[in-house]
Design an enzyme around this catalytic site. Structure first.
Site, PDB file in Angstrom:
ATOM      1  N   LEU A 112      43.884  41.119  46.241  1.00 14.76           N
ATOM      2  CA  LEU A 112      43.126  41.337  47.102  1.00 14.76           C
ATOM      3  C   LEU A 112      42.146  42.537  46.637  1.00 14.76           C
ATOM      4  O   LEU A 112      42.115  43.022  47.597  1.00 14.76           O
ATOM      5  CB  LEU A 112      43.387  42.502  48.704  1.00 14.76           C
ATOM      6  CG  LEU A 112      44.642  41.575  49.413  1.00 14.76           C
ATOM      7  CD1 LEU A 112      45.645  42.032  50.061  1.00 14.76           C
ATOM      8  CD2 LEU A 112      44.233  40.199  50.528  1.00 14.76           C
ATOM      9  N   ALA A 116      40.634  46.078  41.101  1.00 12.82           N
ATOM     10  CA  ALA A 116      38.773  46.515  41.108  1.00 12.82           C
ATOM     11  C   ALA A 116      38.156  47.933  41.633  1.00 12.82           C
ATOM     12  O   ALA A 116      37.409  48.579  41.320  1.00 12.82           O
ATOM     13  CB  ALA A 116      38.325  45.638  41.270  1.00 12.82           C
ATOM     14  N   ASP A 158      36.218  40.817  42.152  1.00 15.95           N
ATOM     15  CA  ASP A 158      36.499  41.744  42.392  1.00 15.95           C
ATOM     16  C   ASP A 158      35.399  43.116  42.566  1.00 15.95           C
ATOM     17  O   ASP A 158      35.227  43.507  43.618  1.00 15.95           O
ATOM     18  CB  ASP A 158      37.967  41.704  42.271  1.00 15.95           C
ATOM     19  CG  ASP A 158      38.778  40.834  43.046  1.00 15.95           C
ATOM     20  OD1 ASP A 158      38.260  39.628  43.528  1.00 15.95           O
ATOM     21  OD2 ASP A 158      40.053  40.679  42.455  1.00 15.95           O
TER      22      ASP A 158
HETATM   23  O1  PMV Z   1      43.949  35.289  44.829  1.00 11.91           O
HETATM   24  P1  PMV Z   1      42.699  35.990  43.621  1.00 11.91           P
HETATM   25  O2  PMV Z   1      41.843  37.134  44.022  1.00 11.91           O
HETATM   26  O3  PMV Z   1      42.985  35.849  41.727  1.00 11.91           O
HETATM   27  O4  PMV Z   1      41.574  34.462  43.758  1.00 11.91           O
HETATM   28  C1  PMV Z   1      41.384  33.571  43.174  1.00 11.91           C
HETATM   29  C2  PMV Z   1      40.050  32.822  43.199  1.00 11.91           C
HETATM   30  C3  PMV Z   1      39.825  31.506  42.298  1.00 11.91           C
HETATM   31  O5  PMV Z   1      39.197  30.728  43.212  1.00 11.91           O
HETATM   32  C4  PMV Z   1      41.517  31.088  42.801  1.00 11.91           C
HETATM   33  C5  PMV Z   1      40.085  31.713  41.056  1.00 11.91           C
HETATM   34  C6  PMV Z   1      39.065  32.738  40.877  1.00 11.91           C
HETATM   35  O6  PMV Z   1      38.644  32.788  39.655  1.00 11.91           O
HETATM   36  O7  PMV Z   1      37.808  32.181  41.830  1.00 11.91           O
END
Ligand code: PMV
Length: 327
Positions: A112, A116, A158
């Site tokens: 979430l 960041a 983020d």
């Molecule tokens: O869960 P998170 O916030 O680490 O999101 C990762 C999002 C992905 O598309 C899976 C990876 C990325 O770098 O965009």
């Protein structure tokens, strides 16, 4: 007294994973924020205290001294904080002692964007305390650099959402574009509590895509189409269509292997309780899911997620990026 700044966490509404292959994704700032209180202090030490993580420690001439909690964990969590403080001190032109108190209401390690949000809030609070003028672009860049120390090669989503807030359309080759979304997007976020590694899940999708290109390529194109239709639905205030698109997006993510049992329980429970749509958000493999529901259904959806073993909370879109709370 001290200066207090805050910045929001995020959810990915549509397009995660496929974004790695150049497709668009829609990201939303949510009304869960990280707060940073900053005060100048005597000497040259940087003292950091995270109230939500029960960790505290100081950096003195580059050396870290633990004061509360696990030293290794504190070092990892505080490294990006130290990074942003140093960047602002460079602009200030003079080293000074600082006390930074962090309190984040964004669940940590759940995809979430909590790290960041913390980094953006600390950057602005330190700048304000030292009377250093920073633009939002500056804050984004400093926060992004700090994120690289934690995540290696993050997409930058983020730090962008923590800084600018609102709704962003993100694509690798074109970057961020703010979407003018006027409608309310009532969401329930359900945290499975299952830890996962974004890196490992991105790798898993890559392996699947390499093994079955004729299957995964159309899935990727379908994900793009979902994002395009979602932009349209967001313009038209069409919650029902958004819900349907969320369900379809989840099916695609399931197809490439990034859902898991913990997510499926919560997603199915939310749908049964009357959510308009539900999907995993972020990397999957645990972490969080989101459910879209009309206001009058939010309570039932929350209860259903709780009964299914998740930790739910209501999240609403916020247009407010990083901001000063108190000077
Ligand atoms: O869960 P998170 O916030 O680490 O999101 C990762 C999002 C992905 O598309 C899976 C990876 C990325 O770098 O965009």
């Amino acid at each position: 007294m001290g200066v207090i700044a805050s910045a929001p966490g995020k959810v990915i509404l549509f397009g995660e994973h496929f974004v790695v292959y150049g497709e668009p994704a829609i990201v939303l700032a949510i009304d869960k924020r990280a707060y940073a209180k900053v005060e100048e202090s005597d000497g040259k030490d940087l003292h950091i205290h995270s109230t939500n993580l029960d960790l505290a420690g100081s950096f003195k001439n580059g050396a870290f001294k633990i004061e509360q909690g696990d030293a290794k964990e504190a070092r990892i969590k505080f490294e990006p904080v130290k990074h942003v403080v140093e960047k602002v001190l460079e602009k200030h032109g003079e080293n000074t002692g600082l006390t930074v108190e962090i309190n984040s209401t964004v669940p940590v390690g759940a995809g979430l964007g909590s790290s960041a949000a913390v980094a953006a809030a600390v950057t602005l609070a330190v700048a304000e305390a030292l009377d250093v003028k920073l633009s939002k672009e500056d804050i984004f860049r400093i926060t992004y650099e700090a994120e690289k120390t934690v995540h290696g090669t993050p997409s930058g989503v983020d730090p962008a959402i923590a800084t600018f807030g609102g709704t962003l359309l993100f694509q690798m080759d074109t970057g961020f574009k703010p979407l003018d979304v006027r409608m309310e997007i009532p969401l329930v976020v359900g945290d499975t509590g299952v830890e996962r590694s974004t890196k490992a899940l991105v790798e898993k999708v890559r392996n699947t895509a390499e093994k079955y290109p004729q299957i995964v390529d159309p899935i990727r194109r379908a994900a793009r189409e979902i994002v395009l239709r979602a932009i349209d639905a967001l313009k038209k205030n069409d919650l029902e269509t958004l819900g349907e698109l969320m369900n379809m997006n989840h099916a695609l993510l399931y197809g490439v292997g990034v859902s898991d049992e913990s997510l499926e329980w919560l997603i199915n429970a939310a749908r049964k309780a009357g959510a308009l749509g539900s999907k995993l958000t972020g990397a999957g493999g645990g972490g969080c899911m989101i459910a879209l529901a009309k206001d009058e259904r939010l309570e039932q959806v929350m209860e259903a997620i709780q009964r299914a073993g998740g930790r739910p909370f209501v999240a609403r879109k916020t247009d407010e990026g990083v901001r000063i709370e108190r000077t």
